[in-house]
Design an enzyme around this catalytic site. Structure first.
Site, PDB file in Angstrom:
ATOM      1  CE  LYS A   1      -2.911  -3.093  -0.299  1.00 44.92           C
ATOM      2  NZ  LYS A   1      -4.137  -3.551   0.270  1.00 44.92           N
TER       3      LYS A   1
HETATM    4  C1  LIG Z   1      -4.986  -4.678   0.576  1.00 49.89           C
HETATM    5  C2  LIG Z   1      -6.430  -4.549   0.559  1.00 49.89           C
HETATM    6  C3  LIG Z   1      -7.206  -4.967   1.649  1.00 49.89           C
HETATM    7  C4  LIG Z   1      -6.619  -5.688   2.831  1.00 49.89           C
HETATM    8  O1  LIG Z   1      -5.711  -4.934   3.558  1.00 49.89           O
HETATM    9  P1  LIG Z   1      -4.897  -5.642   4.742  1.00 49.89           P
HETATM   10  O2  LIG Z   1      -4.284  -4.515   5.478  1.00 49.89           O
HETATM   11  O3  LIG Z   1      -3.901  -6.539   4.082  1.00 49.89           O
HETATM   12  O4  LIG Z   1      -5.870  -6.401   5.561  1.00 49.89           O
HETATM   13  C5  LIG Z   1      -8.570  -4.745   1.611  1.00 49.89           C
HETATM   14  N1  LIG Z   1      -9.149  -4.160   0.554  1.00 49.89           N
HETATM   15  C6  LIG Z   1      -8.444  -3.758  -0.514  1.00 49.89           C
HETATM   16  C7  LIG Z   1      -9.148  -3.068  -1.647  1.00 49.89           C
HETATM   17  C8  LIG Z   1      -7.068  -3.947  -0.553  1.00 49.89           C
HETATM   18  O5  LIG Z   1      -6.371  -3.568  -1.627  1.00 49.89           O
END
Ligand SMILES: *Cc1c(COP(=O)(O)O)cnc(C)c1O
Length: 380
Positions: free
Chosen positions: A183
Site C-alpha cells: 500500500k
Molecule cells: C490490501 C487490501 C485490503 C486488505 O488490507 P490488509 O491490510 O492486508 O488487511 C482490503 N481491501 C483492498 C481493496 C485492498 O487492496
C-alpha cells in the site's frame, strides 16, 4: 530467480530503523503511546476527527461492519471486483455480501448498479476506492441517505487520494486504510479505521483490545489502580508501538511518495500512448489518484492475451500482477454469488494487469517496462 524489476518496493530510509530501535530501547512496545501519536497523525492528515489503528485493513473493516450493526440476515452491497478482504469481513459478521457491477472506465462500483441491488434487507454499502482512485463518493453518500444505509469505505489503497479536493478518509462516516507493504505507506501489517463519530471510535478502541473497558495506555498513565470490565466479546486487533513508530516515519515521506507515484504514472500515461491495444488508467476530474497500482487493460482486439503478456514480461525479468480479482468467481464465494450477473467485473478481471510502479523506480526501469511491452505487442 526474483524479477529484476519488482511489482513494488516499500520506500524506506534509515528513519524507520531508528524509530523502531527507539521504541525497543524505551521499553514501550505494546502500551500504545506510539499508536496514539500515529492515529493522531493519520487522522489529522486526512481531516478525520478520529483514527483507530488496527492490525490490518481487514480487521478495521470488520470493526466498521460490527459497529454499524451489520449481522445475520443483513445484506451488504459490495463490488466483486476487489481484493477478497473487502468481502470476507461481511461473512465474519454472518451477513450476506451482494455483489454489484463496476464501471468500465474507473473500475469502481457503479452507483446505478449498486442501487439496483438494494432490497429490504440491505443494511450497508461497502464502496472500494479501487487501487487508490476514489469512487464517486457523492453518488454513494446520496444513495446511503436516500435508502437509510450505512456507507463504509474500503480505502486500503487510498491514503492520500482525493475526492473533489478533499482527502479520502475525511469524508463520510467510516473509512478503512491499509498499511500492508503493497500500500501507500507501510507498517509491515496494519490498518486504521477513520471516523467522524466519537462513540464509534471509543467502541472500536475497546473492541480491538478484547473488549476491555480500560486500555493499557490509560492504565499506564493513571495515578491510581484501575480495573477493567469486559462487557462485549472483542478481538485482538491491536497495532503495536513498533508498527506505529514505523508508520510515523513513513508519514514523514507520504507527500514525497505520492508525488513520485503521480510523476511516474504521468510518465507511463505518456509512454503508453505509443502502444496499441493498451488502455491506461483513467482519472476522472473529481479524483486525485494515488496510483497504489498502475493498472492497464488489454483491449478486446489485442492479438496477445493478457496472461501471455504477463508470462513474457516475467521472462524479461519484469514482474506484473493480474489487475483486480473477481471475488464472486472464487470457490469460497461461488455458491453465494450464483446467478450474479457481473459482466464488466469479469471483463476487467480477465483483461487487466498491473505493471511495476513504486517511488524508487527509475525512469530507465520505466522505459524498459514499456519497451518490453511494445516488443511483446509486436510494435517495436
Ligand atoms: C490490501 C487490501 C485490503 C486488505 O488490507 P490488509 O491490510 O492486508 O488487511 C482490503 N481491501 C483492498 C481493496 C485492498 O487492496
Amino acid at each position: 530467480m526474483t524479477p529484476r524489476i519488482p511489482i513494488t518496493r516499500p520506500y524506506f530510509d534509515r528513519s524507520e530503523e531508528e524509530a523502531i530501535a527507539r521504541v525497543i530501547r524505551s521499553g514501550w512496545v505494546t502500551q500504545g503511546e506510539m499508536v496514539e501519536a500515529f492515529e493522531r497523525r493519520v487522522a489529522d492528515y486526512v481531516g478525520a476527527p478520529y483514527g483507530v489503528a488496527t492490525s490490518s485493513c481487514t480487521t478495521a473493516l470488520h470493526l466498521a461492519l460490527r459497529l454499524s450493526g451489520v449481522g445475520e440476515g443483513d445484506e451488504v452491497i459490495v463490488p466483486s471486483l476487489s481484493y477478497i478482504a473487502t468481502a470476507n469481513p461481511i461473512l465474519y459478521q454472518k451477513a450476506t455480501p451482494v455483489f454489484a457491477d463496476v464501471d468500465l472506465e474507473t473500475y469502481n462500483l457503479d452507483p446505478l448498479k449498486a442501487e439496483e441491488r438494494i432490497t429490504k434487507r440491505t443494511k450497508a454499502i461497502v464502496v472500494v476506492h479501487q487501487l487508490g482512485l476514489s469512487a464517486d463518493l457523492d453518488a454513494f453518500l446520496d444513495l446511503a441517505r436516500r435508502y437509510g444505509l450505512l456507507l463504509i469505505q474500503d480505502a486500503a489503497c487510498a491514503l492520500g487520494a482525493e475526492y473533489k479536493g478533499r482527502k479520502i478518509g475525511g469524508i463520510g462516516d467510516l473509512a478503512c486504510v491499509s498499511f500492508h507493504p503493497r500500500k501507500i505507506i507501510t507498517t509491515g501489517e496494519g490498518g486504521m479505521l477513520l471516523t467522524c463519530d466519537k462513540a464509534t471510535s471509543d467502541k472500536a478502541r475497546m473492541l480491538r483490545s478484547h473488549g476491555a473497558s480500560v486500555s493499557d495506555l490509560v492504565r499506564h498513565r493513571a495515578q491510581r489502580v484501575l480495573f477493567e470490565k469486559y462487557e462485549e466479546v472483542g478481538y485482538n486487533y491491536r497495532m503495536t508501538d513498533i508498527q506505529a513508530a514505523m508508520g510515523l516515519a513513513q508519514m514523514q515521506k507520504l507527500q514525497e511518495i505520492l508525488d513520485k507515484r503521480r510523476m511516474l504514472a504521468g510518465r507511463y500515461n505518456e509512454l503508453l500512448k505509443a502502444l496499441p491495444w493498451i488502455v491506461p488508467p483513467r482519472e476522472p476530474v473529481y479524483a486525485t489518484h494515488t496510483y497504489q497500482s498502475y493498472c492497464i487493460r488489454v483491449a478486446d482486439n489485442c492479438p496477445v492475451a493478457r496472461d501471455e503478456i504477463m508470462a513474457r514480461m516475467l521472462e524479461f525479468g519484469i514482474a506484473t500482477r493480474a489487475g483486480c480479482m473477481a471475488i464472486h468467481r472464487e470457490a469460497s464465494y461461488r455458491a453465494l454469488a450464483e446467478g450474479s450477473k457481473l459482466p464488466v467485473t469479469e471483463k476487467v478481471a480477465d483483461t487487466t494487469l498491473l505493471i511495476p510502479l513504486f517511488p524508487s523506480m527509475s525512469t530507465g526501469m520505466q522505459d524498459e517496462v514499456v519497451g518490453r511491452l511494445g516488443e511483446i505487442l509486436g510494435t517495436c
